[in-house]
Design an enzyme around this catalytic site. Structure first.
Site, mmCIF file in Angstrom:
data_model
loop_
_atom_site.group_PDB
_atom_site.id
_atom_site.type_symbol
_atom_site.label_atom_id
_atom_site.label_comp_id
_atom_site.label_asym_id
_atom_site.label_seq_id
_atom_site.Cartn_x
_atom_site.Cartn_y
_atom_site.Cartn_z
ATOM 1 C CB SER B 42 -0.942 0.000 1.205
ATOM 2 O OG SER B 42 -0.184 -0.004 2.396
ATOM 3 N N GLY B 43 2.161 1.104 0.157
ATOM 4 C CA GLY B 43 3.038 2.260 0.014
ATOM 5 C C GLY B 43 3.511 2.883 1.310
ATOM 6 C CD GLU B 163 7.072 -4.523 8.665
ATOM 7 O OE1 GLU B 163 7.241 -5.062 9.787
ATOM 8 O OE2 GLU B 163 5.975 -4.448 8.121
#
Lengths: 266, 214
Positions: B42-43, B163
């Site tokens: 989704s960017g 992340e």
């Protein structure tokens, strides 16, 4: 003067090509036509060079000699950009600058201080030694600059993370500069250290055939090897830094448009 | 009073010929701790990268401390923002040399880091001998922690964390999350699928392509 090679002699030279052709036939290697074309091209090119050099040497005009040298430089720059599969229009000028800076200045230095010529533009020195410097730097630059950009493209993450760690552009590029230089100097260093044992280089052999004393021939060879090494390092470094002004955008990010054959993702 | 640090204004980004964002808007204030959520692709990472000028927007503007982000100030902005990317691919060679080289950059020179480096290595459950290992031989989790440590050593106050806990075990995830949330002054923009980040009140921003306002 060395013994003349007659055209019959040259014919016998070409006759040797039967050996590779027979080998190719036996192992079914489909390179005969390609090899013969290359050899034919080489022959024509050298004959033209011979004719032209006869003229240039007879005139021995500094302007003409320089012009011939610059023609060689511009061809080297063309070949270098072309072989790296990069965009000729944007990269030709910086590459040309790199070759000029890396060969011409060193050539002038060698003619002036090493060979100690009264006229540094003397054709029999300027053109052959210039050619040796250019030829070797060209090989080194194709390998070095090619390696620089291919490892940047392969590991762009590392470059970007260095930027985010506070590196300036040159600081961020350093590992890639080191890689590029190392890859181009490794063969040069290998050549230097085996010379005289494994092979006698072309220039030295030429002088020996022409009847020069072995000691004079090795002195020339030593001077030439050192200057080839210096000019390769200089050309590769200049080519990397000058082209990087164009291959990155103002944000310091690699500009994909300078690479030909980049698969278009969209 | 919270002051505005980062503002995404009407950001549009095209990717592979289709529109990834149209008119994305977000304001990040000093001390904010935001987590970006959304399906993969989704960017979310893209939003971090365009702030650092690694990717360029097709339309819209980003402001940093009230100034429009451009080629002329991006170099200074990068020096104020710590970015830990998801790939942890920061280089190769001995960890110690990698860190030393980063601290030899003009901008970081003179910064004392050895003692803090060692204490962070211990805090994040690594053995001190790790600095003599080759970075490329480390496990994913070790690489993540080394990247986090470097980003902290640089002494910045704005963190973009992409992340950064994905390869860590639950106990370490907690430690990393605690570490970043503890400091009130720090501004965090986090991309993570880990629910460890959820146990504290972080503002969630949903990124799903179109017309987001926050």
């Amino acid at each position: 003067m060395p013994d003349e090679i007659s055209y019959t002699g040259l014919f016998f030279g070409f006759l040797l090509l039967i050996i590779p052709l027979l080998i190719m036939r036996y192992v079914r290697l489909n390179m005969g036509k390609e090899s013969l074309t290359a050899i034919f091209r080489m022959t024509i090119q050298l004959f033209l060079a011979g004719l032209f050099l006869t003229f240039v040497f007879d005139m021995n005009n500094p302007v003409l000699n320089l012009l011939w040298f610059f023609l060689m430089v511009s061809f080297a720059a063309f070949e270098s950009v072309q072989r790296q599969e990069m965009d000729l229009k944007s990269l030709y000028i910086p590459t040309l600058g790199a070759f000029l800076g890396g060969t011409f200045l060193i050539l002038m230095y060698v003619n002036l201080f090493v060979i100690d010529l009264a006229n540094v533009f003397e054709a029999p020195y300027l053109i052959p030694i210039g050619g040796i410097l250019l030829g070797n730097s060209l090989g080194g630059t194709i390998i070095g600059v090619g390696n620089f950009y291919s490892s940047l493209k392969r590991n762009e993450n590392r470059y970007v993370s260095r930027l985010s760690f506070g590196a300036g552009m040159n600081e961020a590029l350093m590992p890639y500069v080191r890689k590029g230089l190392r890859s181009s100097l490794k063969p040069a260093v290998g050549d230097i250290s085996t010379i005289g044992i494994v092979h006698l280089p072309g220039m030295m052999s030429g002088q020996l055939i022409a009847g020069a004393s072995p000691i004079l021939a090795i002195k020339y060879q030593i001077a030439v090897m050192v200057s080839v090494y210096v000019s390769t390092v200089t050309c590769v470094t200049l080519a990397i830094f000058l082209t990087s002004r164009i291959c990155f955008d103002e944000y310091g990010i690699l500009n994909d448009q300078v690479f030909r054959n980049t698969p278009d993702v969209s | 009073m919270s002051s505005e640090l980062i503002r995404y204004k009407d950001i549009c980004v095209d990717f592979h010929g289709s529109r990834l964002f149209s008119k994305f808007n977000l304001i990040v204030n000093q001390g904010d701790k935001l987590i970006l959520k959304g399906r993969s692709g989704s960017g979310k990472s893209t939003l971090l990268k365009i702030l650092l000028g690694i990717l360029h927007v097709d339309d819209g503007e980003i402001f940093y401390r009230g100034r429009k982000v451009s080629a002329s100030n991006i170099w200074d902005i990068r020096k104020e923002i710590a970015y830990v990317s998801q790939d942890t691919d920061i280089g190769e060679g001995i960890v110690k040399d990698l860190i030393n080289e980063i601290f030899s950059f003009d901008h970081n020179r003179g910064r004392k880091y050895h003692r803090k480096r060692n204490s962070l290595i211990e805090y994040f459950g690594l053995d001190r001998s790790i600095v003599y290992k080759k970075f490329e031989d480390l496990s994913g989790g070790e690489k993540q922690r080394i990247c986090i440590i470097i980003s902290v050593l640089l002494g910045k106050e704005i963190f973009l964390l992409d992340e950064v806990t994905s390869a860590l075990d639950p106990e370490l995830k907690e430690k990393v999350v605690d570490f970043f949330l503890e400091n009130e002054d720090w501004t965090l923009l986090v991309v993570s699928h880990d629910n460890t980040w959820d146990r504290v009140a972080m503002d969630e921003i949903f990124v799903d392509g179109c017309e987001i306002n926050a």
